[in-house]
Motif scaffolding. Sequence first.
Motif, mmCIF file in Angstrom:
data_model
loop_
_atom_site.group_PDB
_atom_site.id
_atom_site.type_symbol
_atom_site.label_atom_id
_atom_site.label_comp_id
_atom_site.label_asym_id
_atom_site.label_seq_id
_atom_site.Cartn_x
_atom_site.Cartn_y
_atom_site.Cartn_z
ATOM 1 N N ILE A 1 2.840 -13.297 2.384
ATOM 2 C CA ILE A 1 2.696 -14.503 3.202
ATOM 3 C C ILE A 1 2.519 -14.141 4.667
ATOM 4 C CG2 ILE A 1 3.915 -16.572 3.985
ATOM 5 C CD1 ILE A 1 5.084 -16.859 1.225
ATOM 6 N N MET A 2 3.112 -13.035 5.102
ATOM 7 C CA MET A 2 2.938 -12.585 6.477
ATOM 8 C C MET A 2 1.469 -12.347 6.812
ATOM 9 S SD MET A 2 4.343 -11.756 9.389
ATOM 10 C CE MET A 2 6.086 -11.359 9.196
ATOM 11 N N THR A 3 0.666 -11.944 5.824
ATOM 12 C CA THR A 3 -0.759 -11.707 6.059
ATOM 13 C C THR A 3 -1.569 -13.002 6.033
ATOM 14 O OG1 THR A 3 -1.333 -11.425 3.709
ATOM 15 C CG2 THR A 3 -0.534 -9.478 4.903
ATOM 16 N N GLY A 4 -0.934 -14.109 5.729
ATOM 17 C CA GLY A 4 -1.646 -15.370 5.565
ATOM 18 C C GLY A 4 -2.123 -15.580 4.143
ATOM 19 N N GLY A 5 -1.683 -14.725 3.213
ATOM 20 C CA GLY A 5 -2.067 -14.848 1.810
ATOM 21 C C GLY A 5 -0.948 -15.422 0.974
ATOM 22 N N ILE A 6 -1.094 -15.287 -0.340
ATOM 23 C CA ILE A 6 -0.089 -15.784 -1.269
ATOM 24 C C ILE A 6 -0.268 -15.066 -2.593
ATOM 25 C CG2 ILE A 6 -1.419 -17.663 -2.321
ATOM 26 C CD1 ILE A 6 1.098 -19.433 -1.939
ATOM 27 N N ASP A 7 0.818 -14.893 -3.343
ATOM 28 C CA ASP A 7 0.746 -14.252 -4.654
ATOM 29 C C ASP A 7 1.340 -15.194 -5.696
ATOM 30 O OD1 ASP A 7 0.760 -12.649 -6.902
ATOM 31 O OD2 ASP A 7 1.400 -10.848 -5.845
ATOM 32 N N ARG B 1 10.593 -3.025 12.694
ATOM 33 C CA ARG B 1 10.808 -1.858 13.555
ATOM 34 C C ARG B 1 9.783 -0.755 13.338
ATOM 35 N NH1 ARG B 1 13.300 -5.068 15.762
ATOM 36 N NH2 ARG B 1 15.435 -4.993 16.567
ATOM 37 N N SER B 2 8.689 -1.039 12.694
ATOM 38 C CA SER B 2 7.684 -0.009 12.433
ATOM 39 C C SER B 2 6.321 -0.446 12.946
ATOM 40 C CB SER B 2 7.599 0.304 10.932
ATOM 41 O OG SER B 2 6.973 -0.754 10.231
ATOM 42 N N VAL B 3 5.432 0.537 13.098
ATOM 43 C CA VAL B 3 4.065 0.239 13.518
ATOM 44 C C VAL B 3 3.376 -0.618 12.462
ATOM 45 C CG1 VAL B 3 1.812 1.261 14.043
ATOM 46 C CG2 VAL B 3 3.905 2.348 14.884
ATOM 47 N N PHE B 4 3.618 -0.299 11.188
ATOM 48 C CA PHE B 4 3.015 -1.094 10.124
ATOM 49 C C PHE B 4 3.426 -2.557 10.224
ATOM 50 C CE2 PHE B 4 3.586 -3.061 5.926
ATOM 51 C CZ PHE B 4 2.270 -3.065 5.487
ATOM 52 N N GLY B 5 4.695 -2.809 10.543
ATOM 53 C CA GLY B 5 5.165 -4.186 10.680
ATOM 54 C C GLY B 5 4.452 -4.916 11.801
#
Length: 343
Positions: free
Chosen positions: A53-59, A179-183
């Motif tokens: 959901i953070m990406t704007g998607g859904i599963d 706390r990460s670059v990926f986040g």
Amino acid sequence: MHKKDLGLAVLIIIVGAVVYLRNPLFLSPINLGNTANLIGLFGLFAIGQGFVIMTGGIDLSVGSMIALLGVLFVDMVGKFGVPWPVAILAVLVIGTLLGLAHGLLITKLKMQPFVVTLCGLLIYRGAARGYTGEATAGFPFGAKYPALEWLTIGRTFGVPHSFYAMIVIGIICWFLLHRSVFGRHLQAVGKNEDAARYSGIRTGFVITTAYVICAVLTAVAAVYFAMFTRSVQPSSHGNFYELYAIAAAVLGGFSLRGGEGSIIGVVLGAVLLQELQNLVNLLGIPSSLNFAVMGTVILAGVLADQQFNRYRAKRRAAMALGILNRQASPPPQADSYPSGHRN
């Protein structure tokens, strides 16, 4: 802890107090232990849903994936005698591949997440039912797996190990998201994918990784659910679980538009949902209203999120306008009289 998380925690306490006043069994050790077990089970894959959901998607395939992977796990351990660590590893690998397939279809073939995961919902459920021939997959009668049972359905100090697993995974995911670059890249992609791409972020990799994380955590939950139920009915096992995950994420502050969310929030959302389910049971409300309660909660959560974002946008606009007005206002006029001169 965000303000949304604090407000959700207060709501959980208020609902718990109301239920306790109506039925003191709410705080009994047995009820608390059973509720904590369900919170752990549903919280595991709700955290994964939060990344998507953070990406704007859904599963939407979460429930069907739990059914398919649960069937495979039970058969590997109970029917084919595969050592349970190998069976767990196989389930995790399959989950990784399914999540990778979702991500690649969305990022490489530009398919909509809703369509991809809706097809996954149908495919995985059909595959589980076809594999078993509509039969229930279960462990042999009297079969014991002490180490596996201790790991999945055991308890330490009265707290279910599924709850411990959710807490450990939640801590890891908290560091990964906050706390990460990926986040930071994940939040940037959710806010504006095009802007993130132009800034040098590998948006396809970030989105695909989010779906892989969701599928892996769903695979972990599938093992716990299989051991909790001891059997898997492929036509009903995991039905509507994706709604629990979405509801927990939305209640926890994850915006369906993407770019916003908190791991602490999604865990609290899972707590609130199970508390509401417990409320239905303890207060004698018909179980047929479970989904009505859930739907109402989702609606209220989305409405509150929209109103909060609208209020925040108006406040930011007002602050920006105030700054512009101060900058545009003329400076105070200096005294035109010579120093020391008085009328």
